[in-house]
Scaffold this motif. Structure first.
Motif, PDB file in Angstrom:
ATOM      1  N   THR A 137       0.836  -1.205   0.000  1.00 11.86           N
ATOM      2  CA  THR A 137       0.000   0.000   0.000  1.00 11.86           C
ATOM      3  C   THR A 137       0.867   1.249   0.000  1.00 11.86           C
ATOM      4  O   THR A 137       0.645   2.182  -0.776  1.00 11.86           O
ATOM      5  CB  THR A 137      -0.943  -0.003   1.224  1.00 11.86           C
ATOM      6  OG1 THR A 137      -1.785  -1.147   1.151  1.00 11.86           O
ATOM      7  CG2 THR A 137      -1.780   1.259   1.273  1.00 11.86           C
ATOM      8  N   THR A 140       2.699   1.491  -3.347  1.00  9.52           N
ATOM      9  CA  THR A 140       1.785   1.859  -4.428  1.00  9.52           C
ATOM     10  C   THR A 140       1.502   3.353  -4.379  1.00  9.52           C
ATOM     11  O   THR A 140       1.434   4.012  -5.423  1.00  9.52           O
ATOM     12  CB  THR A 140       0.476   1.054  -4.336  1.00  9.52           C
ATOM     13  OG1 THR A 140       0.797  -0.337  -4.440  1.00  9.52           O
ATOM     14  CG2 THR A 140      -0.483   1.429  -5.447  1.00  9.52           C
ATOM     15  N   ASN A 141       1.359   3.894  -3.179  1.00 11.66           N
ATOM     16  CA  ASN A 141       1.168   5.344  -3.057  1.00 11.66           C
ATOM     17  C   ASN A 141       2.387   6.108  -3.545  1.00 11.66           C
ATOM     18  O   ASN A 141       2.263   7.179  -4.128  1.00 11.66           O
ATOM     19  CB  ASN A 141       0.872   5.731  -1.602  1.00 11.66           C
ATOM     20  CG  ASN A 141      -0.491   5.258  -1.153  1.00 11.66           C
ATOM     21  OD1 ASN A 141      -1.359   4.970  -1.958  1.00 11.66           O
ATOM     22  ND2 ASN A 141      -0.679   5.173   0.153  1.00 11.66           N
ATOM     23  N   GLU A 142       3.568   5.558  -3.317  1.00 14.31           N
ATOM     24  CA  GLU A 142       4.810   6.240  -3.682  1.00 14.31           C
ATOM     25  C   GLU A 142       5.201   6.008  -5.144  1.00 14.31           C
ATOM     26  O   GLU A 142       5.584   6.930  -5.845  1.00 14.31           O
ATOM     27  CB  GLU A 142       5.941   5.768  -2.764  1.00 14.31           C
ATOM     28  CG  GLU A 142       7.220   6.512  -2.919  1.00 14.31           C
ATOM     29  CD  GLU A 142       7.130   7.965  -2.483  1.00 14.31           C
ATOM     30  OE1 GLU A 142       7.883   8.777  -3.059  1.00 14.31           O
ATOM     31  OE2 GLU A 142       6.323   8.285  -1.607  1.00 14.31           O
TER      32      GLU A 142
END
Length: 159
Positions: A137, A140-142
């Motif tokens: 998570t 994926t945000n980064e």
């Protein structure tokens, strides 16, 4: 006599011309077919998807995680050593680049667990799954995609 030799010579010349014409036709067709095959196979190589690096690589964290967890009325000190499995050199390089972010996420996951979860195989598996989910998570945000395939415990000590 000369008249009789001329028609026989003319017949031989006609067959020779036909044979030469057949040979030239076969050679041209073969050359055309070979060129078409060669050009088609070159196009297939260019159209193929790039080869993806799928070898398993491991990213070691710089130091073991040490933290306190609740164990009934007392607190226990837990030390966990972790390795992360990724696929390919590119993913390993990106994981190493974001190591502090991943260490922070892992420390959050590990410290919110109870001491009993570190003692059983089912508890350890649940912690691994939660850690993979949290890491992917955050990554994926980064990065826009997950990197981590497995979280491996290489050492767990509870005091």
């Amino acid at each position: 006599m000369a008249d009789e030799a001329t028609p026989a010579t003319a017949k031989v010349a006609w067959y020779k011309r036909k044979l030469v014409l057949i040979i030239i036709t076969v050679l041209l067709l073969g050359a055309g077919g070979g060129a078409a095959w060669f050009m088609n196979s070159s196009a297939d190589v260019a159209e193929q998807a790039p080869v993806e690096d799928t070898k398993a690589l491991y990213v070691g964290l710089s130091r073991p995680f040490t933290f306190a967890v609740a164990a009934g009325q007392r607190e226990r000190l837990v030390q966990v050593e972790v390795q992360l499995m990724v696929r390919g050199d590119k993913n390993r390089d990106q994981a190493q680049r974001h190591l502090p972010l991943m260490e922070s996420a892992l420390l959050d996951v590990f410290s919110r667990q109870g001491a009993d979860r570190y003692r059983t195989a089912e508890g350890k598996q649940a912690i691994r799954q939660e850690a993979i989910s949290e890491l992917n998570t955050v990554l994926t945000n980064e990065l826009g995609r997950p990197l981590i395939e497995k979280v491996l415990f290489t050492g767990i000590v509870i005091q």
